[in-house]
Write an enzyme that holds these catalytic residues in place. Sequence first.
Site, mmCIF file in Angstrom:
data_model
loop_
_atom_site.group_PDB
_atom_site.id
_atom_site.type_symbol
_atom_site.label_atom_id
_atom_site.label_comp_id
_atom_site.label_asym_id
_atom_site.label_seq_id
_atom_site.Cartn_x
_atom_site.Cartn_y
_atom_site.Cartn_z
ATOM 1 N N LYS A 167 0.834 -1.203 0.000
ATOM 2 C CA LYS A 167 0.000 0.000 0.000
ATOM 3 C C LYS A 167 0.875 1.263 0.000
ATOM 4 O O LYS A 167 0.630 2.206 -0.763
ATOM 5 C CB LYS A 167 -0.905 0.021 1.235
ATOM 6 N N ASN A 168 1.898 1.281 0.851
ATOM 7 C CA ASN A 168 2.709 2.486 0.993
ATOM 8 C C ASN A 168 3.623 2.735 -0.202
ATOM 9 O O ASN A 168 4.225 3.808 -0.310
ATOM 10 C CB ASN A 168 3.529 2.417 2.280
ATOM 11 N N CYS A 200 -4.107 13.452 12.752
ATOM 12 C CA CYS A 200 -4.119 12.012 12.543
ATOM 13 C C CYS A 200 -4.225 11.322 13.881
ATOM 14 O O CYS A 200 -3.715 11.824 14.887
ATOM 15 C CB CYS A 200 -2.830 11.586 11.837
ATOM 16 N N ARG A 257 1.449 14.813 12.025
ATOM 17 C CA ARG A 257 2.372 14.527 10.920
ATOM 18 C C ARG A 257 2.378 15.754 10.018
ATOM 19 O O ARG A 257 1.676 15.813 9.018
ATOM 20 C CB ARG A 257 1.922 13.272 10.175
ATOM 21 N N ASP A 284 5.300 0.957 11.801
ATOM 22 C CA ASP A 284 4.062 0.287 11.411
ATOM 23 C C ASP A 284 3.989 -1.160 11.891
ATOM 24 O O ASP A 284 2.972 -1.827 11.692
ATOM 25 C CB ASP A 284 3.890 0.320 9.883
ATOM 26 N N ARG A 308 -8.320 -0.410 5.089
ATOM 27 C CA ARG A 308 -7.417 0.558 4.474
ATOM 28 C C ARG A 308 -6.100 -0.096 4.066
ATOM 29 O O ARG A 308 -5.444 0.364 3.132
ATOM 30 C CB ARG A 308 -7.127 1.714 5.434
#
Length: 428
Positions: A22-23, A124, A129, A314, A406
């Site tokens: 995803k990133n 967030c 951030r 993460d 997500r």
Amino acid sequence: MDRIRIRGGRPLEGTIAIGGAKNAALPLMTASLLTEETLTLTNLPRLADITTLQHLLVQHGVSMTIAGSEAGEERGHVVDLTARRIASTTAPYDLVRKMRASILVLGPLVARCGHARVSLPGGCAIGTRPVDLHLKGLEKLGATIELKTGYIEASAPKGLRGAEIVFPVVSVGATENLLMAATLAEGETTLVNAAREPEVADLANCLVAMGADIEGIGTDRIRVRGVKRLHGARHRVIPDRIETGTYLMAAAITGGSIRLEGADYGSIEAVAKVLEGAGVEITAFEGGVHVRRANGQLTGVDVMTEPFPGFPTDMQAQMMALMTMAEGAAMITETIFENRFMHVPELCRMGANINVHGSSAMVRGVSRLAGAPVMATDLRASVSLVVAGLAAEGETIVNRVYHLDRGYEHLEEKLAACGADIERLVAD
């Protein structure tokens, strides 16, 4: 609102296919704004964040054709993105607020069109951030930046000019945004103290395939010589190292044995070394990795999150879930984001023994976790509750699982195929 129900206590056994990252996929998709030709991305994951960015890019004028999987390839979509004409240089609040990664349209739009108006992404759940590094970097490249009514107004009517940009702290997003902007800037740009994450290198490799002139890929000093235009390309999204790490934790906490096909050992080496110290055996094979509990008991190990190649932020929540059932104690220190321990009270509801002291959490292992209703607060916190639930006695109900959607594709199906008693409870 959907929920996930888990009845824990079953060792996971089997094979899980790792999807595209995803990133990596999100910045790769925004790179399509840099050229009027077609950028084809393969191994694109099917995730809520991908859909959100698709909606944003479409309103910018990107046409999208989504096919099935590649021939002989079970994982991931194939997507053609063509920004033949930029229809709008405004990224509206209603779309940007849903996902912070939307800020990545800023650099490409300014570089190609000379102007961009992008909503500030706001706060967030896992901490502040800020986007100041993105904006200061664009100013170094010659853009004029103004903040008006919640929007970033960036203007460079005569184009961007190369410059040396020194990041005071490592920022993945700012590195990606300015890397894309620099590809069309006049002259040479040097990014110093650049992020070294595999997702940044994946973006740089895609940009090179599109005709960019980039040196130092994978290092903290990236040199970009601007070109007049970029062309189309075909690029495969790298495997998701965070999904890989999550399933490593799931196998370890249940005492199971899983083959993760498509995983890249090199991208999870820091996680693997920590897990090996905790008593988990991880073996690379051609095309993936294998994980199993090396002996009967997990051992507590200390962890500190760091930019790549260190232990990723993460993976912090999943590691904490694993350590709740380890022998002894583990100190987990978060150095990237403040307020990223919101999963702690939920894990404690399941019987975990965790005490937070500032940016560190002391986890003292317990012999058993008990299923309970828990609430997901963000993407990685939510999956840590699933990991804990897989080992807990009794039934765990994870609420607010839209966070999971997500970043994890077919999570329940992948775990169920390995023997987990897990199902999604769909809201009426």
